[in-house]
Design an enzyme around this catalytic site. Structure first.
Site, short mmCIF file in Angstrom:
data_model
loop_
_atom_site.label_atom_id
_atom_site.label_comp_id
_atom_site.label_asym_id
_atom_site.label_seq_id
_atom_site.Cartn_x
_atom_site.Cartn_y
_atom_site.Cartn_z
N CYS A 180 38.35 30.73 17.98
CA CYS A 180 38.71 29.98 19.20
C CYS A 180 40.19 29.60 19.29
CB CYS A 180 37.85 28.73 19.29
SG CYS A 180 36.11 29.12 19.17
N PHE A 181 40.67 28.78 18.35
CA PHE A 181 42.05 28.30 18.47
C PHE A 181 43.06 29.45 18.63
CE2 PHE A 181 41.37 24.00 16.03
CZ PHE A 181 40.64 23.54 17.10
#
Ligand code: UGA
Length: 448
Positions: free
Chosen positions: A272-273
């Protein structure tokens, strides 16, 4: 109670579908990857998540959860549809919207065949504007219907974190709803009121682009918080006597900062990040704004690998021919996910420089094999991994590694050098071996 359909069974889709089914909702979830769908149907999640397997088996057995391979079929069987397909990044940092577009086409085709008003929410992470400019027109084109009149639409960001996905779905900190119109917002609000009952978290109601932005803001803030504590850790290392753990403990008491996501270490990875920050930067640049802080967050994160490599080099002088033990492969504990894991990046660099690697992870070995194949050796325990190593690097802070004592390293390794990439051990207890960690300055000279 409404009949819910999910389109896309990645971590978000599957965990949320199972939670709805466990609460008694009738859920039809579609996954177009047939092999994956068959596996899920048999009660086997394609990834590890605490409690997921048991809940999946229970909800399949009691027939609350039905798995299908056609998005259209799922939509036709429901009155609420949640889009939970992936949004991977392209080479240039922009999002690949193929799955979102295909899902929207299929939902549109199903809407064409339906008389009742369908409610649709996008939960996939998409940059601001995507729901209104891509999803809505696709739904309208393929259904021949009008948004707001014939079907309702919301963007509803997802904040669940891997390893904690079921708990996060059942008890989120907050819910954000971006509604196309008031009726759309109210429909989703009512669904969550019914789902959470007396445990209803705060609900932020807004328009669609703001809700899309909330998701990026949330992830960008968290990643920046980690990069900031890593920056402070790096300054601590150059300050005799300084210790980042104490600094984090102290500043975490300030309620404006809070104690979470202040663990200094090798930095952030995961699915995600890295993807979201790149997409957020690409999106901002398209608008003519360069988000320098977010760029710095990424750069700081990349540097944590560089600094760790320097530490290893400083200890071993030359990496070529050295046996290095890597403890932990998953991008964080309690998951088998190795996407953008720090382990892969460090191992790749060490291999390029001629090291021999043995790695151990309680869960992520099989996923690592898909990336690194037989380029490294895989141990079946931490102790086996440490055998005859010239240096050990702790990459993932698994609970079982906390139990290792300094003697375990001393007795097993050829040279007991430990690089603790996650500040897992108490430096005072590891004095008998060469212990190097993150964010710890040289000991102060004793005061006379
Ligand atoms: C993250 C967000 O936390 C979720 O809210 C969000 O829904 C999700 O992304 C997403 O967009 O789907 P996740 O990637 O599962 O969740 O994992 P995190 O717990 O956020 O950890 C990310 C990385 O940060 C890990 O590599 C972890 O080791 C690292 N980290 C975390 C630190 O280095 N220090 C910390 O203090 C905390």
């Amino acid at each position: 109670m409404r009949w819910i359909s999910f389109v896309g069974l990645g971590p978000v889709g599957l965990c949320t579908a199972v939670c709805f089914a466990a609460k008694g909702y009738k859920v039809t979830a579609s996954e177009i990857d047939k092999t994956k769908a068959i596996q899920i149907k048999r009660g086997k999640p394609p990834f590890y998540e605490q409690n997921l397997k048991e809940m999946l088996q229970e909800t399949i057995n009691n027939e609350n959860l039905k798995i299908v391979t056609s998005n259209e079929e799922a939509v036709l069987q429901s009155d609420v549809t949640l889009i939970t397909v992936g949004t991977p990044t392209k080479q240039d940092g922009n999002m690949n919207l193929t799955y979102v577009i295909n899902a929207s086409k299929d939902i549109g085709k199903a809407l064409k065949k339906k008389e009742e008003t369908q409610f649709i929410a996008v939960k996939s992470t998409v940059t601001p504007g995507t729901t209104l400019n891509v999803v809505k027109p696709t739904l309208e084109k393929y259904s021949g219907k009008k948004c707001g009149k014939d079907f309702l639409l919301c963007f509803n960001p997802e904040f669940l974190s891997e390893g904690n996905a079921i708990r996060g779905t059942l008890n989120p900190d907050y819910i954000a709803i971006g509604g196309y119109n008031q009726k759309s917002t109210e429909t989703l609000e009512n669904l969550y009121k019914e789902f959470h009952k007396e445990n209803l978290p705060p609900i932020i109601k807004t328009n669609i682009p703001t809700a899309e932005l909330i998701k990026y803001a949330n992830n960008a803030f968290l990643a920046t918080k980690i990069s900031l504590i890593n920056t402070i850790a790096n300054i601590c290392e150059k300050t005799p006597g300084a210790d980042v753990t104490k600094v984090a403990e102290a500043i975490g008491n300030d309620h404006r900062i809070n104690p979470y996501f202040l663990e200094a270490g090798l930095g952030w990875g995961g699915s995600c990040f890295p993807k979201d920050l790149k997409a957020f930067i690409a999106y901002s640049k398209k608008l003519g704004y360069n988000p320098t802080l977010i760029q710095a967050t990424i750069e700081t994160n990349q540097n944590q690998i560089k600094f760790t490599m320097q530490k290893i080099k400083q200890e071993l002088k030359t990496i070529k021919g050295k046996r290095i033990a890597v403890l932990g492969l998953a991008f964080k504990p309690n998951t088998d996910d190795v996407r953008e894991a720090r382990s892969i990046k460090i191992i790749s660099q060490l291999l390029t420089q001629g090291a021999t690697i043995t790695a151990y992870d309680p869960m992520a070995t099989s996923n690592t094999k898909k990336i690194l194949n037989q380029k490294i050796r895989y141990a079946s325990s931490a102790i086996e991994c440490l055998k005859n190593a010239d240096c050990a690097i702790l990459v993932t802070e698994w609970e079982e590694f906390k139990k290792l004592k300094s003697e375990d390293f001393i007795q097993s390794m050829r040279q007991p050098i430990l690089i603790d990439g996650r500040r897992l051990y108490n430096p005072r207890e590891f004095k008998k071996l060469r212990y190097i960690t993150i964010g710890l300055g040289k000991p102060l000279e004793p005061q006379l």
